[in-house]
Design an enzyme around this catalytic site. Sequence first.
Site, PDB file in Angstrom:
ATOM      1  N   PHE A  96      25.402  12.530   0.904  1.00 23.95           N
ATOM      2  CA  PHE A  96      26.434  13.474   1.334  1.00 23.95           C
ATOM      3  C   PHE A  96      27.771  13.279   0.625  1.00 23.95           C
ATOM      4  O   PHE A  96      28.757  13.931   0.971  1.00 23.95           O
ATOM      5  CB  PHE A  96      26.629  13.379   2.855  1.00 23.95           C
ATOM      6  CG  PHE A  96      26.977  11.992   3.358  1.00 23.95           C
ATOM      7  CD1 PHE A  96      28.274  11.503   3.282  1.00 23.95           C
ATOM      8  CD2 PHE A  96      25.999  11.176   3.906  1.00 23.95           C
ATOM      9  CE1 PHE A  96      28.596  10.241   3.738  1.00 23.95           C
ATOM     10  CE2 PHE A  96      26.306   9.896   4.366  1.00 23.95           C
ATOM     11  CZ  PHE A  96      27.617   9.437   4.276  1.00 23.95           C
ATOM     12  N   HIS A 132      39.137  10.470  10.892  1.00 21.76           N
ATOM     13  CA  HIS A 132      38.668   9.236  10.265  1.00 21.76           C
ATOM     14  C   HIS A 132      39.286   8.066  11.012  1.00 21.76           C
ATOM     15  O   HIS A 132      40.429   8.152  11.459  1.00 21.76           O
ATOM     16  CB  HIS A 132      39.126   9.198   8.790  1.00 21.76           C
ATOM     17  CG  HIS A 132      38.968   7.840   8.163  1.00 21.76           C
ATOM     18  ND1 HIS A 132      37.760   7.402   7.666  1.00 21.76           N
ATOM     19  CD2 HIS A 132      39.851   6.821   7.981  1.00 21.76           C
ATOM     20  CE1 HIS A 132      37.928   6.162   7.181  1.00 21.76           C
ATOM     21  NE2 HIS A 132      39.177   5.796   7.369  1.00 21.76           N
ATOM     22  N   ARG A 145      36.090  13.061  18.737  1.00 21.79           N
ATOM     23  CA  ARG A 145      35.033  13.786  18.009  1.00 21.79           C
ATOM     24  C   ARG A 145      34.206  14.665  18.951  1.00 21.79           C
ATOM     25  O   ARG A 145      33.813  15.781  18.576  1.00 21.79           O
ATOM     26  CB  ARG A 145      34.160  12.803  17.232  1.00 21.79           C
ATOM     27  CG  ARG A 145      34.840  12.346  15.935  1.00 21.79           C
ATOM     28  CD  ARG A 145      34.117  11.206  15.289  1.00 21.79           C
ATOM     29  NE  ARG A 145      34.591  10.931  13.936  1.00 21.79           N
ATOM     30  CZ  ARG A 145      34.270   9.823  13.261  1.00 21.79           C
ATOM     31  NH1 ARG A 145      33.499   8.907  13.811  1.00 21.79           N
ATOM     32  NH2 ARG A 145      34.731   9.637  12.035  1.00 21.79           N
ATOM     33  N   GLU A 169      43.280   1.129   3.186  1.00 21.53           N
ATOM     34  CA  GLU A 169      43.430   2.584   3.338  1.00 21.53           C
ATOM     35  C   GLU A 169      44.879   2.964   3.638  1.00 21.53           C
ATOM     36  O   GLU A 169      45.375   3.990   3.155  1.00 21.53           O
ATOM     37  CB  GLU A 169      42.491   3.080   4.453  1.00 21.53           C
ATOM     38  CG  GLU A 169      41.025   2.929   4.063  1.00 21.53           C
ATOM     39  CD  GLU A 169      40.047   3.170   5.210  1.00 21.53           C
ATOM     40  OE1 GLU A 169      40.486   3.518   6.327  1.00 21.53           O
ATOM     41  OE2 GLU A 169      38.840   3.017   4.983  1.00 21.53           O
ATOM     42  N   ASN A 217      33.933  16.042  11.011  1.00 19.32           N
ATOM     43  CA  ASN A 217      34.033  15.380  12.318  1.00 19.32           C
ATOM     44  C   ASN A 217      35.460  15.021  12.730  1.00 19.32           C
ATOM     45  O   ASN A 217      35.687  14.018  13.397  1.00 19.32           O
ATOM     46  CB  ASN A 217      33.080  14.180  12.379  1.00 19.32           C
ATOM     47  CG  ASN A 217      33.369  13.157  11.306  1.00 19.32           C
ATOM     48  OD1 ASN A 217      34.335  13.304  10.557  1.00 19.32           O
ATOM     49  ND2 ASN A 217      32.570  12.125  11.237  1.00 19.32           N
ATOM     50  N   THR A 270      30.115   8.940  14.783  1.00 18.77           N
ATOM     51  CA  THR A 270      30.248   9.781  13.586  1.00 18.77           C
ATOM     52  C   THR A 270      29.730  11.193  13.848  1.00 18.77           C
ATOM     53  O   THR A 270      30.366  12.179  13.466  1.00 18.77           O
ATOM     54  CB  THR A 270      29.443   9.155  12.418  1.00 18.77           C
ATOM     55  OG1 THR A 270      29.828   7.788  12.274  1.00 18.77           O
ATOM     56  CG2 THR A 270      29.680   9.910  11.128  1.00 18.77           C
ATOM     57  N   ARG A 308      38.203   3.257  17.097  1.00 19.83           N
ATOM     58  CA  ARG A 308      36.822   3.726  16.898  1.00 19.83           C
ATOM     59  C   ARG A 308      36.232   4.202  18.229  1.00 19.83           C
ATOM     60  O   ARG A 308      35.484   5.171  18.281  1.00 19.83           O
ATOM     61  CB  ARG A 308      35.950   2.609  16.302  1.00 19.83           C
ATOM     62  CG  ARG A 308      36.402   2.100  14.939  1.00 19.83           C
ATOM     63  CD  ARG A 308      35.967   2.944  13.790  1.00 19.83           C
ATOM     64  NE  ARG A 308      34.541   2.992  13.626  1.00 19.83           N
ATOM     65  CZ  ARG A 308      33.946   3.584  12.588  1.00 19.83           C
ATOM     66  NH1 ARG A 308      34.682   4.180  11.640  1.00 19.83           N
ATOM     67  NH2 ARG A 308      32.646   3.613  12.481  1.00 19.83           N
ATOM     68  N   TYR A 314      36.676   7.584  -0.724  1.00 20.97           N
ATOM     69  CA  TYR A 314      35.330   7.407  -0.172  1.00 20.97           C
ATOM     70  C   TYR A 314      34.371   6.791  -1.191  1.00 20.97           C
ATOM     71  O   TYR A 314      33.147   6.937  -1.044  1.00 20.97           O
ATOM     72  CB  TYR A 314      34.793   8.748   0.331  1.00 20.97           C
ATOM     73  CG  TYR A 314      35.373   9.152   1.682  1.00 20.97           C
ATOM     74  CD1 TYR A 314      35.002   8.478   2.855  1.00 20.97           C
ATOM     75  CD2 TYR A 314      36.288  10.189   1.798  1.00 20.97           C
ATOM     76  CE1 TYR A 314      35.518   8.832   4.096  1.00 20.97           C
ATOM     77  CE2 TYR A 314      36.815  10.555   3.045  1.00 20.97           C
ATOM     78  CZ  TYR A 314      36.416   9.877   4.188  1.00 20.97           C
ATOM     79  OH  TYR A 314      36.930  10.232   5.422  1.00 20.97           O
ATOM     80  N   LYS A 336      41.222  15.232   9.842  1.00 20.84           N
ATOM     81  CA  LYS A 336      40.533  15.833   8.699  1.00 20.84           C
ATOM     82  C   LYS A 336      40.783  17.343   8.602  1.00 20.84           C
ATOM     83  O   LYS A 336      41.237  17.973   9.566  1.00 20.84           O
ATOM     84  CB  LYS A 336      39.037  15.518   8.800  1.00 20.84           C
ATOM     85  CG  LYS A 336      38.723  14.008   8.720  1.00 20.84           C
ATOM     86  CD  LYS A 336      37.222  13.771   8.703  1.00 20.84           C
ATOM     87  CE  LYS A 336      36.908  12.281   8.582  1.00 20.84           C
ATOM     88  NZ  LYS A 336      35.442  12.040   8.468  1.00 20.84           N
TER      89      LYS A 336
HETATM   90  P1  ADP Z   1      32.582   6.989  10.133  1.00 17.52           P
HETATM   91  O1  ADP Z   1      33.596   7.989   9.628  1.00 17.52           O
HETATM   92  O2  ADP Z   1      32.215   7.252  11.583  1.00 17.52           O
HETATM   93  O3  ADP Z   1      32.977   5.566   9.866  1.00 17.52           O
HETATM   94  P2  ADP Z   1      30.706   6.790   7.889  1.00 17.52           P
HETATM   95  O4  ADP Z   1      31.587   5.727   7.311  1.00 17.52           O
HETATM   96  O5  ADP Z   1      29.240   6.500   8.023  1.00 17.52           O
HETATM   97  O6  ADP Z   1      31.222   7.267   9.333  1.00 17.52           O
HETATM   98  O7  ADP Z   1      30.835   8.112   7.001  1.00 17.52           O
HETATM   99  C1  ADP Z   1      32.072   8.542   6.498  1.00 17.52           C
HETATM  100  C2  ADP Z   1      32.177  10.041   6.665  1.00 17.52           C
HETATM  101  O8  ADP Z   1      31.170  10.668   5.881  1.00 17.52           O
HETATM  102  C3  ADP Z   1      31.917  10.551   8.082  1.00 17.52           C
HETATM  103  O9  ADP Z   1      33.044  10.446   8.932  1.00 17.52           O
HETATM  104  C4  ADP Z   1      31.518  11.989   7.821  1.00 17.52           C
HETATM  105  O10 ADP Z   1      32.667  12.816   7.555  1.00 17.52           O
HETATM  106  C5  ADP Z   1      30.709  11.855   6.538  1.00 17.52           C
HETATM  107  N1  ADP Z   1      29.288  11.712   6.823  1.00 17.52           N
HETATM  108  C6  ADP Z   1      28.644  10.632   7.346  1.00 17.52           C
HETATM  109  N2  ADP Z   1      27.323  10.845   7.493  1.00 17.52           N
HETATM  110  C7  ADP Z   1      27.106  12.114   7.049  1.00 17.52           C
HETATM  111  C8  ADP Z   1      25.939  12.934   6.930  1.00 17.52           C
HETATM  112  N3  ADP Z   1      24.736  12.493   7.302  1.00 17.52           N
HETATM  113  N4  ADP Z   1      26.098  14.178   6.419  1.00 17.52           N
HETATM  114  C9  ADP Z   1      27.300  14.642   6.032  1.00 17.52           C
HETATM  115  N5  ADP Z   1      28.455  13.915   6.110  1.00 17.52           N
HETATM  116  C10 ADP Z   1      28.356  12.669   6.614  1.00 17.52           C
END
Ligand code: ADP
Length: 140
Positions: free
Chosen positions: A59, A117, A104, A128, A114, A93, A87, A51, A11
């Site tokens: 968010f 992805h 991470r 994707e 973070n 996350t 993962r 997304y 990212k």
């Molecule tokens: P992951 O990437 O671990 O699969 P999610 O699919 O829940 O997590 O979320 C996608 C992305 O959205 C996260 O990697 C992060 O960049 C962002 N994100 C998730 N939760 C939050 C939050 N509470 N506040 C801000 N950004 C968030």
Amino acid sequence: MATNRTFTMIKPDAVRNGHIGAILDKICAAGFKIVAMKYTKLSAEKAGEFYAVHKERPFYGELVEFMSSGPIVAAVLEKDNAVADFRKLIGATNPAEAAEGTIRALYATSIGENAVHGADSDENAAIEGSFHFAGTEMFA
Ligand code: ADP
């Protein structure tokens, strides 16, 4: 449906902070083979599309803005059990909750920014991967 591939992005935060090399090193050391890779930048429109599943989350706007804020590295990776193993390699996350030694935990700065992805299912990994790469850009 291939069950041995996943999709990742390094990212914009990790790119800005100079972690591309270290992250790729960890990915390769963990046994993932690179099937496709590009250094690119998502427009806000493309980030929103990628997304779209999070459209209703509070968010979403912040996420789209962040993911289009600078270049990323997109890649398709291959390994047995790729989605689950990747993962595990990247961690939770929220970097504050990510296990020690995960990408991470090492390189992310916040729950939003973070570092990486990782696709969450074989089906999404395929969707994707196709979002970013043509079939002719993948090399098994
Ligand atoms: P992951 O990437 O671990 O699969 P999610 O699919 O829940 O997590 O979320 C996608 C992305 O959205 C996260 O990697 C992060 O960049 C962002 N994100 C998730 N939760 C939050 C939050 N509470 N506040 C801000 N950004 C968030």
